[in-house]
Design a protein around this motif. Structure first.
Motif, PDB file in Angstrom:
ATOM      1  N   VAL A 151       0.838  -1.197   0.000  1.00  0.00           N
ATOM      2  CA  VAL A 151       0.000   0.000   0.000  1.00  0.00           C
ATOM      3  C   VAL A 151       0.873   1.248   0.000  1.00  0.00           C
ATOM      4  CG1 VAL A 151      -1.665   1.346   1.312  1.00  0.00           C
ATOM      5  CG2 VAL A 151      -1.938  -1.120   1.137  1.00  0.00           C
ATOM      6  N   LYS A 152       0.607   2.135  -0.955  1.00  0.00           N
ATOM      7  CA  LYS A 152       1.315   3.407  -1.045  1.00  0.00           C
ATOM      8  C   LYS A 152       0.358   4.553  -0.731  1.00  0.00           C
ATOM      9  CE  LYS A 152       4.653   1.954  -4.589  1.00  0.00           C
ATOM     10  NZ  LYS A 152       5.170   2.248  -5.956  1.00  0.00           N
ATOM     11  N   LEU A 153       0.823   5.484   0.080  1.00  0.00           N
ATOM     12  CA  LEU A 153       0.029   6.656   0.443  1.00  0.00           C
ATOM     13  C   LEU A 153       0.672   7.900  -0.163  1.00  0.00           C
ATOM     14  CD1 LEU A 153      -0.441   5.960   4.267  1.00  0.00           C
ATOM     15  CD2 LEU A 153      -1.968   5.285   2.400  1.00  0.00           C
ATOM     16  N   THR A 154      -0.105   8.689  -0.861  1.00  0.00           N
ATOM     17  CA  THR A 154       0.355   9.991  -1.330  1.00  0.00           C
ATOM     18  C   THR A 154      -0.224  11.046  -0.400  1.00  0.00           C
ATOM     19  OG1 THR A 154       0.472   9.250  -3.623  1.00  0.00           O
ATOM     20  CG2 THR A 154       0.419  11.629  -3.247  1.00  0.00           C
ATOM     21  N   ILE A 155       0.654  11.871   0.154  1.00  0.00           N
ATOM     22  CA  ILE A 155       0.237  12.833   1.181  1.00  0.00           C
ATOM     23  C   ILE A 155       0.666  14.232   0.762  1.00  0.00           C
ATOM     24  CG2 ILE A 155       0.448  13.486   3.614  1.00  0.00           C
ATOM     25  CD1 ILE A 155       1.185  10.548   4.191  1.00  0.00           C
ATOM     26  N   GLN A 156      -0.264  15.161   0.852  1.00  0.00           N
ATOM     27  CA  GLN A 156       0.037  16.564   0.606  1.00  0.00           C
ATOM     28  C   GLN A 156       0.190  17.268   1.951  1.00  0.00           C
ATOM     29  OE1 GLN A 156      -2.799  18.608  -1.823  1.00  0.00           O
ATOM     30  NE2 GLN A 156      -1.692  20.540  -1.782  1.00  0.00           N
ATOM     31  N   PHE A 157       1.388  17.789   2.196  1.00  0.00           N
ATOM     32  CA  PHE A 157       1.688  18.395   3.485  1.00  0.00           C
ATOM     33  C   PHE A 157       1.413  19.900   3.456  1.00  0.00           C
ATOM     34  CE2 PHE A 157       4.224  14.535   3.387  1.00  0.00           C
ATOM     35  CZ  PHE A 157       3.937  13.984   4.633  1.00  0.00           C
ATOM     36  N   VAL A 158       1.183  20.454   4.634  1.00  0.00           N
ATOM     37  CA  VAL A 158       0.839  21.865   4.746  1.00  0.00           C
ATOM     38  C   VAL A 158       2.003  22.766   4.329  1.00  0.00           C
ATOM     39  CG1 VAL A 158      -0.904  21.517   6.518  1.00  0.00           C
ATOM     40  CG2 VAL A 158       1.480  21.872   7.190  1.00  0.00           C
ATOM     41  N   ASN A 159       3.226  22.220   4.330  1.00  0.00           N
ATOM     42  CA  ASN A 159       4.389  23.009   3.922  1.00  0.00           C
ATOM     43  C   ASN A 159       4.556  23.060   2.409  1.00  0.00           C
ATOM     44  OD1 ASN A 159       5.341  20.454   3.314  1.00  0.00           O
ATOM     45  ND2 ASN A 159       6.830  20.396   4.980  1.00  0.00           N
ATOM     46  N   GLY A 160       3.626  22.425   1.686  1.00  0.00           N
ATOM     47  CA  GLY A 160       3.661  22.481   0.228  1.00  0.00           C
ATOM     48  C   GLY A 160       4.213  21.241  -0.438  1.00  0.00           C
ATOM     49  N   PHE A 161       4.891  20.365   0.314  1.00  0.00           N
ATOM     50  CA  PHE A 161       5.448  19.150  -0.253  1.00  0.00           C
ATOM     51  C   PHE A 161       4.353  18.097  -0.472  1.00  0.00           C
ATOM     52  CE2 PHE A 161       9.259  20.920   1.826  1.00  0.00           C
ATOM     53  CZ  PHE A 161      10.137  20.892   0.752  1.00  0.00           C
ATOM     54  N   THR A 162       4.514  17.306  -1.532  1.00  0.00           N
ATOM     55  CA  THR A 162       3.676  16.139  -1.755  1.00  0.00           C
ATOM     56  C   THR A 162       4.588  14.925  -1.870  1.00  0.00           C
ATOM     57  OG1 THR A 162       1.962  17.412  -2.909  1.00  0.00           O
ATOM     58  CG2 THR A 162       1.993  15.024  -3.269  1.00  0.00           C
ATOM     59  N   LYS A 163       4.370  13.939  -1.004  1.00  0.00           N
ATOM     60  CA  LYS A 163       5.252  12.775  -0.942  1.00  0.00           C
ATOM     61  C   LYS A 163       4.442  11.483  -1.014  1.00  0.00           C
ATOM     62  CE  LYS A 163       9.151  15.045  -0.177  1.00  0.00           C
ATOM     63  NZ  LYS A 163      10.340  14.975  -1.069  1.00  0.00           N
ATOM     64  N   THR A 164       5.064  10.438  -1.549  1.00  0.00           N
ATOM     65  CA  THR A 164       4.443   9.108  -1.600  1.00  0.00           C
ATOM     66  C   THR A 164       5.285   8.146  -0.758  1.00  0.00           C
ATOM     67  OG1 THR A 164       3.553   9.496  -3.809  1.00  0.00           O
ATOM     68  CG2 THR A 164       3.690   7.212  -3.075  1.00  0.00           C
ATOM     69  N   PHE A 165       4.607   7.398   0.136  1.00  0.00           N
ATOM     70  CA  PHE A 165       5.300   6.501   1.055  1.00  0.00           C
ATOM     71  C   PHE A 165       4.692   5.098   0.967  1.00  0.00           C
ATOM     72  CE2 PHE A 165       5.033  10.723   2.990  1.00  0.00           C
ATOM     73  CZ  PHE A 165       6.368  11.020   3.241  1.00  0.00           C
ATOM     74  N   LEU A 166       5.535   4.094   1.255  1.00  0.00           N
ATOM     75  CA  LEU A 166       5.011   2.762   1.544  1.00  0.00           C
ATOM     76  C   LEU A 166       4.497   2.783   2.979  1.00  0.00           C
ATOM     77  CD1 LEU A 166       7.497   0.139   0.032  1.00  0.00           C
ATOM     78  CD2 LEU A 166       5.032   0.277  -0.382  1.00  0.00           C
ATOM     79  N   GLU A 167       3.242   2.449   3.160  1.00  0.00           N
ATOM     80  CA  GLU A 167       2.620   2.591   4.471  1.00  0.00           C
ATOM     81  C   GLU A 167       3.323   1.766   5.550  1.00  0.00           C
ATOM     82  OE1 GLU A 167      -1.591   1.481   6.671  1.00  0.00           O
ATOM     83  OE2 GLU A 167      -1.620   1.999   4.552  1.00  0.00           O
ATOM     84  N   ARG A 168       3.730   0.556   5.200  1.00  0.00           N
ATOM     85  CA  ARG A 168       4.288  -0.349   6.212  1.00  0.00           C
ATOM     86  C   ARG A 168       5.598   0.172   6.797  1.00  0.00           C
ATOM     87  NH1 ARG A 168       6.717  -5.782   3.491  1.00  0.00           N
ATOM     88  NH2 ARG A 168       7.025  -6.145   5.710  1.00  0.00           N
TER      89      ARG A 168
END
Length: 332
Positions: free
Chosen positions: A307-324
């Motif tokens: 499972v991959k999560l794409t997250i938009q952060f309040v500082n303007g960055f958008t990152k994709t992580f492996l949840e585990r």
């Protein structure tokens, strides 16, 4: 006809004022012809066209010539797109950017989609056939309340204060409900959420919330994401079912968040995305990352350990992580 011509001659604004229109009408009256005859054949009636009128004439003549070649060389949708592009009517509404203009744009989009659907069913249809068929879809007479056993179609706004034994809320998809124009701010989402609550509470006995897994928009088939408002409902109070359209010949893209979620049992507290992906998070959920801070989950992809999560952060960055492998904390 003359009424329709005068409605569009300066819509959007193209520099054809009231005095010019009055001169055209006078010339038409004197020569016993229509206003379009004066515009199309100005020289024959000793009428000199202004540059703005000449431009309008050229646009109309181009569209008329195209319409005559349906379906031999052009499709219905080609004519529709040409009208919007050549007249710049939709662009003028976008530039206006008012509540009324946005409503008109939605009507235009719905009309364009109806043409693509009609084309799908009748590939060789002419413009006259299309106009004749859609005219049959409009009731000629008002019922004046004489029909009791019928479906009442209305907006959620107009339903305020009313109740019905059975209510259907359609279009429960991201971009529709909540609307795309309201999805960029927390206040906008909250207002859409209140409106959804109004719609849901109109039902006295049964409530149906429906959404499309795919939609055709301007000839393109798109996956739709289930409305976040469905995901916020108590799962133990809901029954989920999927239905398949007869449009099985569409070139449908890969499955969306609506895909077969009724095939799995939903445990209390699990979200729609959790059921499909196995993630412990859901789209639009606020989370905290130890390095990047607070953000919002925008997409969830994959299943199980992938499972991959794409997250938009309040500082303007958008990152994709492996949840585990990512230490994320949910924020209520």
């Amino acid at each position: 006809d003359s009424v329709s011509l005068l409605r569009i001659i300066n819509t959007p604004t193209r520099g054809i004022g009231a005095s010019t229109i009055e001169k055209i009408r006078d010339a038409a009256y004197v020569n016993g012809v229509s206003e379009w005859d004066i515009i199309a054949n100005g020289e024959a009636y000793a009428y000199k066209l202004s540059p703005a009128l000449t431009e309008f004439k050229n646009i109309m003549q181009k569209l008329i010539d195209k319409a005559k070649e349906i379906p031999m060389h052009y499709k219905l949708s080609d004519i529709c797109i040409s009208i919007l592009n050549d007249t710049q009517y939709k662009k003028s509404l976008e530039d206006e950017n008012s509540i009324e203009s946005r409503g008109r744009i939605e009507n235009i989009d719905a009309f364009v989609n109806s043409i693509f659907e009609y084309e799908h069913l009748h590939p060789q249809a002419t413009l006259d056939e299309f106009l004749q068929d859609i005219s049959l879809l409009t009731p000629a007479d008002e019922t004046n309340g004489t029909i009791q056993d019928a479906v009442t179609l209305m907006t959620v706004h107009n339903a305020k204060g009313l109740e019905f034994p059975v209510v259907f809320l359609t279009g429960m998809e991201e971009g529709l409900f909540p609307h795309a124009n309201s999805s960029d701010t927390e206040d906008g989402i909250e207002e859409e959420r209140r409106l959804c609550y109004v719609g849901m509470t109109r039902a006295k006995d049964r409530l149906f919330l429906t959404g499309a897994e795919i939609r055709r928009s301007w000839g393109t088939v798109k996956n739709q994401e289930a409305s976040r408002f469905i995901d916020e409902l108590p799962s133990q109070l809901c029954e989920f079912k999927s239905y398949h359209s007869s449009y099985d010949s569409w070139d449908t893209p890969s499955s969306s968040s609506f895909n077969t979620f009724n095939a799995r049992s939903r445990k209390n507290g699990n979200s729609l995305q959790s059921v499909i992906t196995g993630s412990r998070f859901r789209v639009h959920q606020r989370v905290k990352h130890p390095s990047y801070g607070i953000g919002i989950v925008t997409t969830i992809q994959g299943t199980g350990d992938n499972v991959k999560l794409t997250i938009q952060f309040v500082n303007g960055f958008t990152k994709t992580f492996l949840e585990r492998y990512t230490p994320l904390e949910p924020i209520s």
